[in-house]
Design a protein around this motif. Structure first.
Motif, PDB file in Angstrom:
ATOM      1  N   GLU A 152      33.090  -5.514  51.283  1.00 51.61           N
ATOM      2  CA  GLU A 152      32.570  -4.439  50.459  1.00 51.61           C
ATOM      3  C   GLU A 152      33.217  -4.470  49.082  1.00 51.61           C
ATOM      4  OE1 GLU A 152      33.203  -0.822  52.636  1.00 51.61           O
ATOM      5  OE2 GLU A 152      31.275  -1.018  53.694  1.00 51.61           O
ATOM      6  N   VAL A 153      32.383  -4.296  48.057  1.00 53.11           N
ATOM      7  CA  VAL A 153      32.852  -4.235  46.678  1.00 53.11           C
ATOM      8  C   VAL A 153      32.469  -2.877  46.108  1.00 53.11           C
ATOM      9  CG1 VAL A 153      32.592  -5.185  44.355  1.00 53.11           C
ATOM     10  CG2 VAL A 153      32.719  -6.729  46.322  1.00 53.11           C
ATOM     11  N   THR A 154      33.446  -2.152  45.611  1.00 52.00           N
ATOM     12  CA  THR A 154      33.197  -0.858  44.981  1.00 52.00           C
ATOM     13  C   THR A 154      32.953  -1.067  43.495  1.00 52.00           C
ATOM     14  OG1 THR A 154      34.619   0.256  46.591  1.00 52.00           O
ATOM     15  CG2 THR A 154      34.154   1.430  44.547  1.00 52.00           C
ATOM     16  N   HIS A 155      31.878  -0.483  42.990  1.00 52.49           N
ATOM     17  CA  HIS A 155      31.554  -0.647  41.579  1.00 52.49           C
ATOM     18  C   HIS A 155      30.952   0.647  41.047  1.00 52.49           C
ATOM     19  CE1 HIS A 155      27.167  -1.500  42.517  1.00 52.49           C
ATOM     20  NE2 HIS A 155      27.737  -1.720  43.681  1.00 52.49           N
ATOM     21  N   VAL A 156      30.504   0.617  39.806  1.00 52.08           N
ATOM     22  CA  VAL A 156      30.096   1.841  39.124  1.00 52.08           C
ATOM     23  C   VAL A 156      28.877   2.502  39.778  1.00 52.08           C
ATOM     24  CG1 VAL A 156      28.592   0.665  37.452  1.00 52.08           C
ATOM     25  CG2 VAL A 156      29.685   2.841  36.841  1.00 52.08           C
ATOM     26  N   MET A 157      28.084   1.743  40.538  1.00 50.90           N
ATOM     27  CA  MET A 157      26.899   2.290  41.192  1.00 50.90           C
ATOM     28  C   MET A 157      27.140   2.651  42.656  1.00 50.90           C
ATOM     29  SD  MET A 157      24.767   2.333  38.694  1.00 50.90           S
ATOM     30  CE  MET A 157      23.189   2.669  39.488  1.00 50.90           C
ATOM     31  N   GLY A 158      28.313   2.343  43.193  1.00 54.58           N
ATOM     32  CA  GLY A 158      28.580   2.657  44.592  1.00 54.58           C
ATOM     33  C   GLY A 158      29.374   1.555  45.277  1.00 54.58           C
ATOM     34  N   VAL A 159      29.080   1.329  46.549  1.00 55.88           N
ATOM     35  CA  VAL A 159      29.746   0.297  47.346  1.00 55.88           C
ATOM     36  C   VAL A 159      28.679  -0.662  47.867  1.00 55.88           C
ATOM     37  CG1 VAL A 159      31.187  -0.195  49.349  1.00 55.88           C
ATOM     38  CG2 VAL A 159      31.572   1.904  48.024  1.00 55.88           C
ATOM     39  N   THR A 160      28.889  -1.956  47.663  1.00 55.73           N
ATOM     40  CA  THR A 160      27.900  -2.962  48.052  1.00 55.73           C
ATOM     41  C   THR A 160      28.569  -4.043  48.890  1.00 55.73           C
ATOM     42  OG1 THR A 160      26.593  -2.594  46.041  1.00 55.73           O
ATOM     43  CG2 THR A 160      26.276  -4.702  47.180  1.00 55.73           C
ATOM     44  N   THR A 161      27.904  -4.442  49.954  1.00 58.12           N
ATOM     45  CA  THR A 161      28.380  -5.548  50.778  1.00 58.12           C
ATOM     46  C   THR A 161      27.920  -6.857  50.162  1.00 58.12           C
ATOM     47  OG1 THR A 161      28.290  -4.191  52.774  1.00 58.12           O
ATOM     48  CG2 THR A 161      28.337  -6.576  53.075  1.00 58.12           C
ATOM     49  N   VAL A 162      28.874  -7.731  49.856  1.00 54.23           N
ATOM     50  CA  VAL A 162      28.557  -9.000  49.208  1.00 54.23           C
ATOM     51  C   VAL A 162      29.108 -10.149  50.048  1.00 54.23           C
ATOM     52  CG1 VAL A 162      28.671  -7.908  46.941  1.00 54.23           C
ATOM     53  CG2 VAL A 162      30.663  -9.101  47.820  1.00 54.23           C
ATOM     54  N   PRO A 163      28.537 -11.338  49.913  1.00 55.02           N
ATOM     55  CA  PRO A 163      29.073 -12.507  50.626  1.00 55.02           C
ATOM     56  C   PRO A 163      30.489 -12.820  50.158  1.00 55.02           C
ATOM     57  CG  PRO A 163      26.910 -12.975  49.655  1.00 55.02           C
ATOM     58  CD  PRO A 163      27.365 -11.684  49.083  1.00 55.02           C
ATOM     59  N   ASP A 164      31.283 -13.360  51.058  1.00 50.94           N
ATOM     60  CA  ASP A 164      32.638 -13.760  50.686  1.00 50.94           C
ATOM     61  C   ASP A 164      32.636 -14.822  49.595  1.00 50.94           C
ATOM     62  OD1 ASP A 164      34.359 -12.118  52.015  1.00 50.94           O
ATOM     63  OD2 ASP A 164      34.548 -13.389  53.777  1.00 50.94           O
ATOM     64  N   GLN A 165      31.709 -15.762  49.691  1.00 51.00           N
ATOM     65  CA  GLN A 165      31.631 -16.842  48.714  1.00 51.00           C
ATOM     66  C   GLN A 165      30.177 -17.023  48.270  1.00 51.00           C
ATOM     67  OE1 GLN A 165      33.534 -20.106  50.907  1.00 51.00           O
ATOM     68  NE2 GLN A 165      35.390 -19.781  49.688  1.00 51.00           N
ATOM     69  N   PRO A 166      29.707 -16.151  47.394  1.00 52.97           N
ATOM     70  CA  PRO A 166      28.317 -16.270  46.930  1.00 52.97           C
ATOM     71  C   PRO A 166      28.090 -17.592  46.210  1.00 52.97           C
ATOM     72  CG  PRO A 166      29.543 -14.704  45.581  1.00 52.97           C
ATOM     73  CD  PRO A 166      30.411 -15.048  46.738  1.00 52.97           C
ATOM     74  N   LEU A 167      26.977 -18.225  46.504  1.00 53.36           N
ATOM     75  CA  LEU A 167      26.671 -19.542  45.941  1.00 53.36           C
ATOM     76  C   LEU A 167      25.544 -19.494  44.919  1.00 53.36           C
ATOM     77  CD1 LEU A 167      26.822 -21.655  49.239  1.00 53.36           C
ATOM     78  CD2 LEU A 167      28.611 -21.384  47.494  1.00 53.36           C
ATOM     79  N   ARG A 168      24.646 -18.538  45.069  1.00 51.27           N
ATOM     80  CA  ARG A 168      23.486 -18.437  44.184  1.00 51.27           C
ATOM     81  C   ARG A 168      23.579 -17.102  43.434  1.00 51.27           C
ATOM     82  NH1 ARG A 168      19.770 -22.106  44.811  1.00 51.27           N
ATOM     83  NH2 ARG A 168      18.111 -20.772  43.955  1.00 51.27           N
ATOM     84  N   VAL A 169      24.198 -17.170  42.261  1.00 48.47           N
ATOM     85  CA  VAL A 169      24.497 -15.954  41.502  1.00 48.47           C
ATOM     86  C   VAL A 169      23.578 -15.864  40.284  1.00 48.47           C
ATOM     87  CG1 VAL A 169      26.298 -14.622  40.351  1.00 48.47           C
ATOM     88  CG2 VAL A 169      26.898 -16.163  42.241  1.00 48.47           C
ATOM     89  N   VAL A 170      23.076 -14.657  40.028  1.00 45.95           N
ATOM     90  CA  VAL A 170      22.270 -14.385  38.838  1.00 45.95           C
ATOM     91  C   VAL A 170      23.052 -13.440  37.933  1.00 45.95           C
ATOM     92  CG1 VAL A 170      20.202 -13.228  37.962  1.00 45.95           C
ATOM     93  CG2 VAL A 170      20.027 -14.796  39.899  1.00 45.95           C
ATOM     94  N   ALA A 171      23.141 -13.780  36.660  1.00 45.65           N
ATOM     95  CA  ALA A 171      23.872 -12.978  35.669  1.00 45.65           C
ATOM     96  C   ALA A 171      22.888 -12.329  34.704  1.00 45.65           C
ATOM     97  CB  ALA A 171      24.859 -13.856  34.902  1.00 45.65           C
ATOM     98  N   LEU A 172      23.005 -11.025  34.538  1.00 45.69           N
ATOM     99  CA  LEU A 172      22.047 -10.288  33.714  1.00 45.69           C
ATOM    100  C   LEU A 172      22.592  -9.898  32.347  1.00 45.69           C
ATOM    101  CD1 LEU A 172      20.327  -7.997  36.368  1.00 45.69           C
ATOM    102  CD2 LEU A 172      19.768 -10.338  35.668  1.00 45.69           C
ATOM    103  N   THR A 173      23.790 -10.392  31.998  1.00 44.49           N
ATOM    104  CA  THR A 173      24.316 -10.178  30.649  1.00 44.49           C
ATOM    105  C   THR A 173      24.914 -11.480  30.127  1.00 44.49           C
ATOM    106  OG1 THR A 173      26.529  -9.517  31.399  1.00 44.49           O
ATOM    107  CG2 THR A 173      24.899  -7.754  31.121  1.00 44.49           C
ATOM    108  N   ASN A 174      24.962 -11.596  28.811  1.00 46.89           N
ATOM    109  CA  ASN A 174      25.581 -12.764  28.191  1.00 46.89           C
ATOM    110  C   ASN A 174      27.047 -12.861  28.587  1.00 46.89           C
ATOM    111  OD1 ASN A 174      23.817 -12.085  25.054  1.00 46.89           O
ATOM    112  ND2 ASN A 174      23.088 -13.057  26.916  1.00 46.89           N
ATOM    113  N   GLU A 175      27.720 -11.722  28.639  1.00 50.95           N
ATOM    114  CA  GLU A 175      29.129 -11.685  29.022  1.00 50.95           C
ATOM    115  C   GLU A 175      29.335 -12.242  30.421  1.00 50.95           C
ATOM    116  OE1 GLU A 175      32.157  -7.972  29.334  1.00 50.95           O
ATOM    117  OE2 GLU A 175      30.611  -8.117  30.878  1.00 50.95           O
ATOM    118  N   ALA A 176      28.559 -11.744  31.391  1.00 55.83           N
ATOM    119  CA  ALA A 176      28.715 -12.187  32.780  1.00 55.83           C
ATOM    120  C   ALA A 176      28.426 -13.677  32.907  1.00 55.83           C
ATOM    121  CB  ALA A 176      27.790 -11.384  33.696  1.00 55.83           C
ATOM    122  N   THR A 177      27.464 -14.169  32.145  1.00 61.31           N
ATOM    123  CA  THR A 177      27.111 -15.585  32.222  1.00 61.31           C
ATOM    124  C   THR A 177      28.292 -16.467  31.868  1.00 61.31           C
ATOM    125  OG1 THR A 177      24.790 -15.116  31.690  1.00 61.31           O
ATOM    126  CG2 THR A 177      25.563 -17.371  31.344  1.00 61.31           C
TER     127      THR A 177
END
Length: 306
Positions: free
Chosen positions: A27-52
């Motif tokens: 579980e990852v806590t972030h500004v929108m709540g708590v989300t379950t994410v993979p331990d090692q995500p392989l296919r990531v999409v970035a929606l900001t220039n910064e994140a990219t």
């Protein structure tokens, strides 16, 4: 009227979410709540220039990313690494169907930019947001690293930046006390950049002073030609967001020809420098931060700390 996009995003998500729940997740806590994410995500999409660019700095090439602002499609400093990355629309208008087609296992977004589409993105894949993109870029990088299961790598990337800043401070000596001003030219409206901007945060990290009118919280504020005296500083950096019609360039030329501009001490001492808008304002990530430090080294003629 129900669009095809709506049908896709509401007909498939439950199946996708059922299939996408990883065997190893956290579980990852972030500004929108708590989300379950993979331990090692392989296919990531970035929606900001910064994140990219932060993904790239952490050793991950996104499968999809929004187009670099005012570029075609990528900023020069990330283009080679993004050769195989799919463009998924604009930072302010991501293409949900394209994102869906990439079958991501993690999406990195931003509440300031993407709050209204959070539920739709979350239906495609686990989605986590930072709150904003400003001088908090270091915190954002640490968060992306945590979401990716790469906190140790994130700490190393940030430490490398901090070590470089420390080396620059030592090399600058007494000059680190100089006041450095920032002005951004945009057709129709120009801005003075304050301490909480990306560029302001770089100067603050190094320890530079700021002109009194810019030495305050906040990102930036509009500035008209009558306020040029507020730019009084030891060194003045300017950058232009040019969209192709030459408007920002004309703004800069008009200002620099004015008696008020010519009366600035930085102008009289030839301490005015044009720098990249991509680096100092638009990209916003750790790779751009290092490029900004490169500029400071050139401006102050100190040995490279790379």
């Amino acid at each position: 009227m129900t669009s095809r996009r709506s049908l896709v995003l509401f007909a498939l998500p439950l199946t996708l979410l059922t299939l996408a729940v990883p065997a190893f997740a956290r579980e990852v806590t972030h500004v929108m709540g708590v989300t379950t994410v993979p331990d090692q995500p392989l296919r990531v999409v970035a929606l900001t220039n910064e994140a990219t660019e932060d993904l790239l700095a952490l050793g991950i090439t996104p499968v999809g990313a929004v187009r670099s602002a005012n570029a075609n499609p990528w900023f020069d400093h990330v283009a080679a690494q993004l050769a195989e990355t799919e463009v998924v629309g604009e930072e302010l208008a991501p293409n949900l169907e394209l994102i869906l087609s990439l079958e991501p296992d993690l999406i990195l977004g931003n509440k300031k930019r993407h709050e209204k589409i959070y539920e739709q993105l979350s239906a495609i894949a686990p989605t986590v947001y930072v709150e904003n993109i400003t001088g908090q870029w270091r915190d954002n990088l640490a968060f992306y690293a945590e979401a990716l299961g790469k906190s140790a790598e994130g700490e190393a990337v940030l430490q490398a930046y901090q070590d470089r800043v420390a080396a620059m401070k030592a090399a600058l000596g007494d000059r680190v006390g100089e006041k450095v001003g920032l002005i951004r030219f945009i057709a129709g409206q120009n801005y003075a950049y304050n301490n909480d901007s990306f560029s302001g945060s770089i100067l603050r990290d190094i320890g530079f002073g700021r002109p009194a009118a810019q030495d305050k919280p906040g990102l930036a504020e509009p500035i008209g030609p009558e306020r040029i005296p507020e730019l009084e500083s030891d060194r003045l950096l300017h950058f232009s967001y040019e969209v192709g019609d030459g408007g920002a360039t004309k703004e800069a030329q008009t200002w620099m020809a004015s008696p008020l501009w010519q009366s600035l001490q930085a102008v009289k001492t030839a301490h005015v420098y044009g720098v990249s808008d991509t680096v100092w304002a638009t990209a916003g990530g750790v790779m751009a931060a290092h490029l900004a430090l490169d500029d400071i080294e050139k401006i102050y003629e100190i040995e490279s700390t790379r």
